[in-house]
Design an enzyme around this catalytic site. Structure first.
Site, mmCIF file in Angstrom:
data_model
loop_
_atom_site.group_PDB
_atom_site.id
_atom_site.type_symbol
_atom_site.label_atom_id
_atom_site.label_comp_id
_atom_site.label_asym_id
_atom_site.label_seq_id
_atom_site.Cartn_x
_atom_site.Cartn_y
_atom_site.Cartn_z
ATOM 1 N N ARG A 270 0.812 -1.235 0.000
ATOM 2 C CA ARG A 270 0.000 0.000 0.000
ATOM 3 C C ARG A 270 0.839 1.276 0.000
ATOM 4 N NH1 ARG A 270 -3.359 -2.728 3.906
ATOM 5 N NH2 ARG A 270 -5.050 -3.786 2.813
ATOM 6 N N LYS B 203 3.123 11.440 -10.899
ATOM 7 C CA LYS B 203 2.236 10.632 -11.754
ATOM 8 C C LYS B 203 2.966 9.351 -12.120
ATOM 9 C CE LYS B 203 -0.735 13.996 -14.057
ATOM 10 N NZ LYS B 203 -1.106 14.615 -15.345
ATOM 11 N N GLU C 158 9.685 19.374 -23.976
ATOM 12 C CA GLU C 158 9.034 19.600 -22.680
ATOM 13 C C GLU C 158 9.664 20.802 -21.947
ATOM 14 O OE1 GLU C 158 6.330 17.976 -21.884
ATOM 15 O OE2 GLU C 158 6.406 16.024 -22.895
ATOM 16 N N LYS D 106 7.586 23.193 -12.874
ATOM 17 C CA LYS D 106 6.739 22.026 -12.617
ATOM 18 C C LYS D 106 6.441 21.921 -11.117
ATOM 19 C CE LYS D 106 5.312 17.489 -13.521
ATOM 20 N NZ LYS D 106 5.289 16.316 -14.349
ATOM 21 N N GLU E 269 -4.424 17.475 -10.043
ATOM 22 C CA GLU E 269 -5.001 17.984 -11.299
ATOM 23 C C GLU E 269 -6.497 18.245 -11.169
ATOM 24 O OE1 GLU E 269 -2.980 16.125 -14.651
ATOM 25 O OE2 GLU E 269 -4.688 16.551 -15.932
ATOM 26 N N ARG F 260 -2.705 22.196 -13.086
ATOM 27 C CA ARG F 260 -1.780 21.153 -13.556
ATOM 28 C C ARG F 260 -2.100 20.740 -14.993
ATOM 29 N NH1 ARG F 260 0.938 16.111 -10.236
ATOM 30 N NH2 ARG F 260 2.144 15.370 -12.006
ATOM 31 N N ASN G 56 -0.423 19.947 -19.973
ATOM 32 C CA ASN G 56 -0.801 19.158 -21.150
ATOM 33 C C ASN G 56 -0.762 19.981 -22.434
ATOM 34 O OD1 ASN G 56 -1.258 16.803 -19.645
ATOM 35 N ND2 ASN G 56 -3.297 17.538 -19.064
ATOM 36 N N HIS H 27 -0.335 18.373 -25.770
ATOM 37 C CA HIS H 27 -0.470 16.925 -25.599
ATOM 38 C C HIS H 27 -1.739 16.364 -26.232
ATOM 39 C CE1 HIS H 27 2.917 17.528 -22.992
ATOM 40 N NE2 HIS H 27 2.965 16.254 -22.644
ATOM 41 N N HIS I 177 -1.101 13.545 -28.626
ATOM 42 C CA HIS I 177 -1.554 12.165 -28.409
ATOM 43 C C HIS I 177 -2.295 11.632 -29.627
ATOM 44 C CE1 HIS I 177 -1.303 12.505 -23.749
ATOM 45 N NE2 HIS I 177 -0.219 11.970 -24.271
ATOM 46 N N HIS J 87 7.251 10.596 -28.190
ATOM 47 C CA HIS J 87 6.293 11.422 -27.450
ATOM 48 C C HIS J 87 6.658 12.913 -27.535
ATOM 49 C CE1 HIS J 87 3.575 12.695 -24.273
ATOM 50 N NE2 HIS J 87 4.602 13.227 -23.628
HETATM 51 P P1 NAD Z 1 12.267 6.125 -22.173
HETATM 52 O O1 NAD Z 1 12.212 5.893 -20.739
HETATM 53 O O2 NAD Z 1 11.700 5.108 -23.088
HETATM 54 O O3 NAD Z 1 13.786 6.405 -22.602
HETATM 55 C C1 NAD Z 1 14.091 6.669 -23.948
HETATM 56 C C2 NAD Z 1 15.221 5.776 -24.460
HETATM 57 O O4 NAD Z 1 16.454 6.255 -23.970
HETATM 58 C C3 NAD Z 1 15.128 4.316 -24.018
HETATM 59 O O5 NAD Z 1 15.561 3.503 -25.077
HETATM 60 C C4 NAD Z 1 16.134 4.239 -22.867
HETATM 61 O O6 NAD Z 1 16.663 2.954 -22.724
HETATM 62 C C5 NAD Z 1 17.176 5.220 -23.322
HETATM 63 N N1 NAD Z 1 17.939 5.883 -22.277
HETATM 64 C C6 NAD Z 1 17.454 6.461 -21.157
HETATM 65 N N2 NAD Z 1 18.420 7.118 -20.523
HETATM 66 C C7 NAD Z 1 19.549 6.946 -21.218
HETATM 67 C C8 NAD Z 1 20.887 7.399 -21.070
HETATM 68 N N3 NAD Z 1 21.238 8.243 -20.106
HETATM 69 N N4 NAD Z 1 21.795 7.003 -21.977
HETATM 70 C C9 NAD Z 1 21.443 6.189 -23.021
HETATM 71 N N5 NAD Z 1 20.204 5.760 -23.235
HETATM 72 C C10 NAD Z 1 19.261 6.136 -22.349
HETATM 73 O O7 NAD Z 1 11.554 7.495 -22.606
HETATM 74 P P2 NAD Z 1 11.328 8.903 -21.902
HETATM 75 O O8 NAD Z 1 11.144 9.851 -23.024
HETATM 76 O O9 NAD Z 1 12.308 9.194 -20.847
HETATM 77 O O10 NAD Z 1 9.925 8.695 -21.154
HETATM 78 C C11 NAD Z 1 8.745 8.438 -21.867
HETATM 79 C C12 NAD Z 1 7.727 7.903 -20.903
HETATM 80 O O11 NAD Z 1 7.501 8.877 -19.897
HETATM 81 C C13 NAD Z 1 6.374 7.606 -21.529
HETATM 82 O O12 NAD Z 1 5.947 6.343 -21.099
HETATM 83 C C14 NAD Z 1 5.463 8.691 -20.978
HETATM 84 O O13 NAD Z 1 4.140 8.257 -20.840
HETATM 85 C C15 NAD Z 1 6.095 8.955 -19.645
HETATM 86 N N6 NAD Z 1 5.834 10.283 -19.089
HETATM 87 C C16 NAD Z 1 5.404 10.360 -17.809
HETATM 88 C C17 NAD Z 1 5.177 11.585 -17.228
HETATM 89 C C18 NAD Z 1 4.774 11.660 -15.789
HETATM 90 O O14 NAD Z 1 4.452 12.754 -15.317
HETATM 91 N N7 NAD Z 1 4.841 10.569 -15.067
HETATM 92 C C19 NAD Z 1 5.373 12.771 -17.955
HETATM 93 C C20 NAD Z 1 5.821 12.660 -19.274
HETATM 94 C C21 NAD Z 1 6.042 11.413 -19.838
HETATM 95 N N1 GLY Z 2 3.342 15.502 -17.331
HETATM 96 C C1 GLY Z 2 2.122 16.096 -16.910
HETATM 97 C C2 GLY Z 2 1.971 16.129 -15.439
HETATM 98 O O1 GLY Z 2 2.840 15.736 -14.706
HETATM 99 O O2 GLY Z 2 0.944 16.549 -14.966
#
Ligand code: NAD
Ligand code: GLY
Length: 369
Positions: A121, A143, A185, A227, A237, A242, A246, A249, A253, A267
C-alpha cells in the site's frame, strides 16, 4: 548543484540537479538506504551506460546494487512487467520504509513509481532520471502509470518520490533524438507560463543541446521549478492548473495514436508539433498573433525538430485525428478540455472547443507545407 524543493504539505521532497550525482549516489542517499542490497530497477540501455557507475557509488558506501534490468521501450509499462516487478520486490522482502530506486527514463520511472505505490500500500522510491524528458517532467510530480491495450497511461496512481537526483552527465550518453524529444518539454514551460524562458530557449537552446553544462543546469532547473510550482498548487489535477502541463499533448496524443505509438514519432516529437498546432489553432480563433505561433515553429526547426503536421507523412483526414481525441483520458462529461494560448507564456484551459472545428483546422494543416 541546484536544489529545487517540491513543497507538498507534509510530504516535501527535493529535486537535486547537477553533473556527477550518480557517481556519488551513496552519499546523496545517505540515511535513506537501509538495506545492504539496494533494489534498483532500470532498462538494458541505461544499465549498459550507467550500471558500473552506480555499482561503484554504492560500493563506496558499503552497499551493493540489486538489479532488475528490464527491456527498453514503452512496452515495458505493462501489467506483466508490473506484476513481475512487484513479485520481485516482495521476494526481496522490501518494506514500506525501504527506498526503491528507479534509474532510467520515463518508462522506468512510471513503472517503478506505480510498483512502489501499490507494494504494501505504498513504499518509498527515489527517481534517478536519465533522459531530459524524465529530468524536466516525468520524475517530478508523482504521476505513475502503465499502459493497457485500451491506451497509454490508463492505469496508475499519484505517488510522489522521496527524492529526485537528476544527473546532467546522464544526458551525455542519451541519443540526440531522445535529447531533442525531451527538449520539447523544456520549451513547454516557456510557452505555458514564462515568455522570458521561451526567449531564453530561443537564444540558448541549441548550445544547451550541444552539451554546455551551465546551460543544461539552467534549463533543467527552470523547468523543474515551473513544474514544482504547478504540482504544489494542484497535485491531483483538480483545479485546472496542472492541466496546463498538457499544452500540446491533446494534439500530440492524436498523432501518437495515428502513428501507433511507434518509433516513427517519439512522445516529445509529437508534443513539439502539438504545441505548434495548439498555437496555430489559438491564432485561428483570434487569441494570439499568427506570428507568435510561427515563432514557435521556427524555434523547433532551428534546433532540428519537425514542427509541421505535414512533415509526419500521415495519410488520413483531420476528422480521424479528432476522433482519436475522443479516447483521451481527459475527456470530461463529453467535452475535451484543450490547452490554448492567449500568447507565448499565456496558456489557459478552454472547455468549449468544438471537435468539428478542430477537425477542419487539422485538414488545413495536413494539406499545408
Ligand atoms: P524512455 O524511458 O523510453 O527512454 C528513452 C530511451 O532512452 C530508451 O531507449 C532508454 O533505454 C534510453 N535511455 C534512457 N536514458 C539513457 C541514457 N542516459 N543514456 C542512453 N540511453 C538512455 O523514454 P522517456 O522519453 O524518458 O519517457 C517516456 C515515458 O515517460 C512515456 O511512457 C510517458 O508516458 C512517460 N511520461 C510520464 C510523465 C509523468 O508525469 N509521469 C510525464 C511525461 C512522460
Ligand atoms: N506531465 C504532466 C503532469 O505531470 O501533470
Amino acid at each position: 548543484m541546484a536544489v529545487i524543493p517540491v513543497e507538498l504539505a507534509g510530504r516535501p521532497y527535493e529535486v537535486r540537479i547537477g553533473a556527477g550525482l550518480l557517481a556519488e549516489l551513496g552519499e546523496q542517499c545517505r540515511g535513506r538506504l537501509r538495506r545492504q542490497a539496494v533494489p534498483i530497477i532500470t532498462d538494458t540501455n541505461v544499465h549498459a551506460a550507467w550500471g558500473e557507475v552506480v555499482e561503484h557509488a554504492l560500493h563506496n558506501c558499503g552497499q551493493e546494487a540489486h538489479w532488475r534490468i528490464l527491456p527498453p521501450g514503452e512496452a515495458t509499462k505493462s501489467w506483466e512487467q508490473l506484476a513481475a516487478t512487484v513479485d520481485w520486490l516482495l521476494e526481496l522482502g522490501v518494506e514500506r520504509g525501504d527506498h526503491i530506486l528507479a534509474l532510467g527514463g520515463g518508462v522506468i520511472g512510471d513503472l517503478t513509481g506505480f510498483a512502489a505505490a501499490i507494494l504494501k500500500r505504498g513504499c518509498q522510491f527515489i527517481q534517478l532520471p536519465t533522459t531530459l524528458l524524465a529530468q524536466v517532467d516525468s520524475s517530478v510530480g508523482g504521476k505513475t502509470a502503465i499502459n493497457t491495450p485500451a491506451g497509454k497511461n490508463l492505469v496508475g496512481a499519484f505517488h510522489q518520490p522521496a527524492l529526485v537526483l537528476a544527473d546532467l552527465a546522464a544526458l551525455d550518453t542519451l541519443p540526440r533524438r531522445e535529447l531533442l524529444a525531451g527538449y520539447a518539454e523544456v520549451v513547454k514551460y516557456g510557452l505555458l507560463g514564462d515568455a522570458g524562458f521561451f526567449a531564453w530557449c530561443e537564444a540558448n537552446g541549441a548550445n544547451m543541446l550541444t552539451g554546455d553544462e551551465a546551460l543544461r543546469e539552467y534549463a533543467v532547473s527552470e523547468s523543474v521549478k515551473a513544474k514544482a510550482r504547478i504540482v504544489a498548487a494542484d497535485e491531483f489535477e483538480t483545479s485546472g492548473m496542472r492541466a496546463l502541463l498538457n499544452l500540446g499533448h491533446t494534439f500530440g496524443h492524436a498523432l501518437e495514436a495515428e502513428t501507433g505509438y511507434s518509433n516513427d514519432l517519439l512522445h516529445g516529437e509529437a508534443v513539439a508539433i502539438g504545441m505548434v498546432l495548439a498555437a496555430r489553432y489559438s491564432a485561428r480563433k483570434g487569441l494570439m498573433p499568427a506570428a507568435s505561433a510561427e515563432r514557435i515553429a521556427t524555434h523547433f526547426r532551428h534546433i532540428g525538430m519537425r514542427a509541421d503536421l505535414s512533415e509526419i507523412g500521415l495519410d488520413c483526414a483531420g476528422r480521424r485525428l479528432a476522433d482519436h481525441m475522443l479516447h483521451d483520458k481527459k475527456m470530461d462529461a463529453g467535452t475535451l478540455p484543450f490547452v490554448l494560448m492567449n500568447g507565448i507564456g499565456q496558456a489557459f484551459l478552454d472547455r468549449n472547443v468544438a471537435l468539428d472545428d478542430v477537425a477542419a483546422f487539422l485538414d488545413a494543416e495536413l494539406q499545408a507545407g
